[in-house]
Design an enzyme around this catalytic site. Structure first.
Site, PDB file in Angstrom:
ATOM      1  N   CYS A 140     -18.544  -9.385   4.693  1.00 31.18           N
ATOM      2  CA  CYS A 140     -17.148  -9.763   4.909  1.00 31.18           C
ATOM      3  C   CYS A 140     -17.044 -11.163   5.518  1.00 31.18           C
ATOM      4  CB  CYS A 140     -16.445  -8.763   5.823  1.00 31.18           C
ATOM      5  SG  CYS A 140     -14.724  -9.236   6.098  1.00 31.18           S
ATOM      6  N   LYS A 199       0.822  -1.213   0.000  1.00 28.11           N
ATOM      7  CA  LYS A 199       0.000   0.000   0.000  1.00 28.11           C
ATOM      8  C   LYS A 199       0.856   1.264   0.000  1.00 28.11           C
ATOM      9  CE  LYS A 199      -3.896  -2.319   2.107  1.00 28.11           C
ATOM     10  NZ  LYS A 199      -4.815  -2.457   3.255  1.00 28.11           N
TER      11      LYS A 199
END
Ligand code: SRM
Ligand code: SF4
Length: 575
Positions: free
Chosen positions: A446, A221
């Site tokens: 999720c 990231k």
């Protein structure tokens, strides 16, 4: 031993036989093609075959099932209600009104009448049926968007500060974030072939010059931040660029490496870690720095144990000095000493602001990033009407909010009229706690969630607001973040108050994070329910109201008053 065809030119440090199954999968995937295309055609199931689920993540697509009805489906002997989540790649969170309108259209047609803004400044479309995935991808392509590498072991969506007041700097940083994103994106033609039905085109050299056949050991990231607002939480990034500005001119960036939030309960070898600032680079060295840093993690990251494969562990195993020297040797120059900078908060400035170029910007609180038509506020419809008249851009913030950006002064009344007509301006009327809150998606989509998050945090905040009001602290900005499991998708470990899910209705409570994301918090209660959480917070908040020092932040007070020990090293082992 499984024999696999791995491009060893990149992966220099680890013996083949020790690679994890995911490495074998990547290596044998024909650069992320696998059998995804065929799996999409299979009509007997709403799912895709086993290993393709993992490969599809590199295409920004997750297979999920509706967990609210999982037990009922099992009782009825039906397969789970499989649907897919598609995550858009949107560097810096910037999009045009026509892109918004396309997302709106796709959300209504294929994604359960909702859109979800994420903590990394993009959109997720949930509940997409397998048979509609190509329509979603092709719809996104119509407005120059895609979902490439929004997930998977690659460079994820690149973040960038949104500060609307600094118009010129924002434009420059956004352009760099976009360039870094375009540069680091996988180059395989798999995406175009699978989702757009294009023919495979032969390449002269390797299809993936940076990634090879096994891509990164784990997600990677990157983010760009403009002090003094640490909105992207730069210390949570694998590679953070901290803008150094002199006399309103961008000089370059301090480089921060090895941030990460993910941990697993009862697994001491996993931990959140704040990024370490290792030096300064001039602004024309951004792409080289991305390459050099990613190459170091590509070559030294753990490819045997995925739970130990993030860059933060590579850095702690090898040592910061070793990693820095490796980056410098690939760059061909030494980093300069880091330059001074200062952060003051990591939140968004809610409401109207004027940029230095005179254009206006309205930051709208989107609670937990959920865009929908709620019973009391037609948020989805209101934003569609705004997109129909808006001539500027939109910016998704790293706090899951939305900026209606770049409004010419003469166009402001029309935008204000719509905000008022749809009641959207009421969304910004929350307490200092609500305006600084984030929750991850968690249930029902999720697959890793152990407890509610997005659907529960607003209710819990309402109860904490009662306590705050008793002490005259309604407007006090305090960061609170909740996640449904310890993975940390709402970056909870740097919030002043954090809750991470352990089981239905049960959370770990953390206190003491830094108001501008500069310090990790620490667990104070483990696996407790709402009554214990509220009792504990009532005690600390009451004490804070009485004995805080002028301008003292809640997280700082929790440490000074002894409720929690300060985390000084940028990481800790909690279990
Ligand atoms: Fe995340 C996995 C949602 C930001 C750390 N994350 C997931 C998955 C895909 C679950 C899964 O693997 O099956 C979640 C999908 C839920 C759903 O139904 O939509 C999910 N993560 C999200 C989002 C949507 C949270 C949100 O409510 O906004 C964020 C999407 C960001 C984006 O646009 O790309 C999101 N995830 C983050 C962040 C924050 C950040 O990057 O700034 C983190 C912590 C930072 C970090 O990476 O260390 C984060 N997500 C994780 C992890 C733990 C990684 C680790 O190192 O251990 C997982 C699990 C994994 O990768 O194994 C995960
Ligand atoms: Fe899912 Fe856990 Fe991430 Fe929340 S923190 S979205 S529950 S993986």
């Amino acid at each position: 031993m499984t024999v696999i065809n791995v491009d060893r030119s990149h992966d220099i440090s680890q013996p083949l036989e020790k690679l994890s199954p995911d490495e074998t999968l990547k290596a044998n995937s024909d650069q992320l093609r696998g059998t995804i295309a065929a799996g999409l055609e299979a009509e007997l199931t709403a799912a895709v075959p086993g290993t393709d689920i993992k490969l599809m993540k590199f295409h920004g697509v997750y297979q999920q099932d509706d967990r609210d009805i999982r037990d009922e489906r099992r009782r009825q002997k039906l397969e789970p209600a499989y649907r897919f989540m598609a995550r858009v790649r949107l560097p810096g969170g910037v999009l045009s009104p026509s892109q918004w309108l396309k997302l709106d259209e796709l959300g209504r047609a294929y994604a359960g009448d909702t859109l979800r803004l994420t903590t990394r400044q993009t959109f997720q479309l949930h509940r997409v049926h397998k048979k509609n995935l190509r329509a979603v991808m092709q719809g996104l392509r119509d407005v120059l968007l895609d979902t490439r590498a929004a997930c998977g072991d690659d460079s994820r969506g690149v973040m960038a500060s949104i500060n609307p007041q600094l118009s010129a700097l924002h434009a420059e940083i956004y352009a760099l974030a976009k360039k870094a994103s375009d540069h680091a994106i996988p180059k395989t033609g798999a995406y175009r072939e699978i989702w757009y039905g294009e023919e495979r085109v032969a390449t002269k050299g390797p299809e993936e010059p940076l990634y090879g056949k096994t891509y990164m050991p784990r997600k990677f990231k990157i983010g760009f931040v403009i002090p003094p607002i640490n909105d992207i939480d730069v210390y949570a990034q694998d590679l953070g660029f901290i803008a150094i500005v002199e006399g309103k001119k961008l000089k370059g960036f301090n480089i921060a490496i090895g941030g990460g939030m993910g941990r697993t309960d009862n697994a001491p070898k996993t931990y959140p870690r704040l990024a370490t600032v290792i030096g300064f680079i001039p602004k024309d060295k951004v792409i080289e720095t991305c390459d050099a840093t990613m190459e170091v993690q590509r070559d030294y990251g753990d490819r045997a144990d995925r739970s130990h494969a993030r860059f933060k562990y590579t850095i702690d195993d090898k040592g910061v000095n070793f990693i820095k020297a490796e980056i410098e040797s690939r760059l061909g120059f030494s980093l300069q000493p880091a330059k001074p900078y200062n952060f003051t908060s990591n939140g968004d400035a809610i409401g109207w602001q004027k940029g230095e170029d005179g254009r206006e910007h309205f930051t709208l609180l989107i609670e937990n990033g959920r865009v929908s038509n709620f019973a009391d506020i037609k948020l989805f419809d209101g934003l569609r009407e705004i997109a129909r008249v808006h001539k500027g851009m939109f910016r998704v913030t790293p706090n899951q909010n939305l900026i209606i950006a770049d409004i010419e002064a003469g166009d402001r009344p029309a935008i204000e009229g719509l905000l008022n007509e749809y009641g959207l301006d009421r969304l910004n009327a929350g307490s200092g706690l609500r305006l600084n809150a984030m929750a991850c998606v968690a249930l029902p989509t999720c697959g890793l969630a152990m407890a509610e998050s997005e659907r529960y945090l607003p209710t819990l905040i309402g109860k904490i607001e009662t306590i705050l009001a008793e002490h005259g602290l309604t407007d006090e900005p305090i960061t609170i973040r909740m996640t449904g499991c310890p993975n940390g998708c709402a970056r909870p470990y740097i919030a002043e108050i954090a809750l991470t899910g352990r089981a239905p209705g049960k959370y770990n409570l953390y206190l003491g994070g830094g108001f501008h994301g500069q310090r990790l918090n620490k667990m104070v209660l483990e696996n407790v329910g709402e009554p214990a959480i509220l009792d504990h917070l009532a005690m600390v908040i009451g004490h804070f109201a009485k004995e805080r020092q002028p301008d003292e932040r809640f997280g700082d007070f929790a440490i000074r008053a002894g409720y929690v020990a300060e985390v000084k090293e940028g990481r800790y082992f909690n279990d």
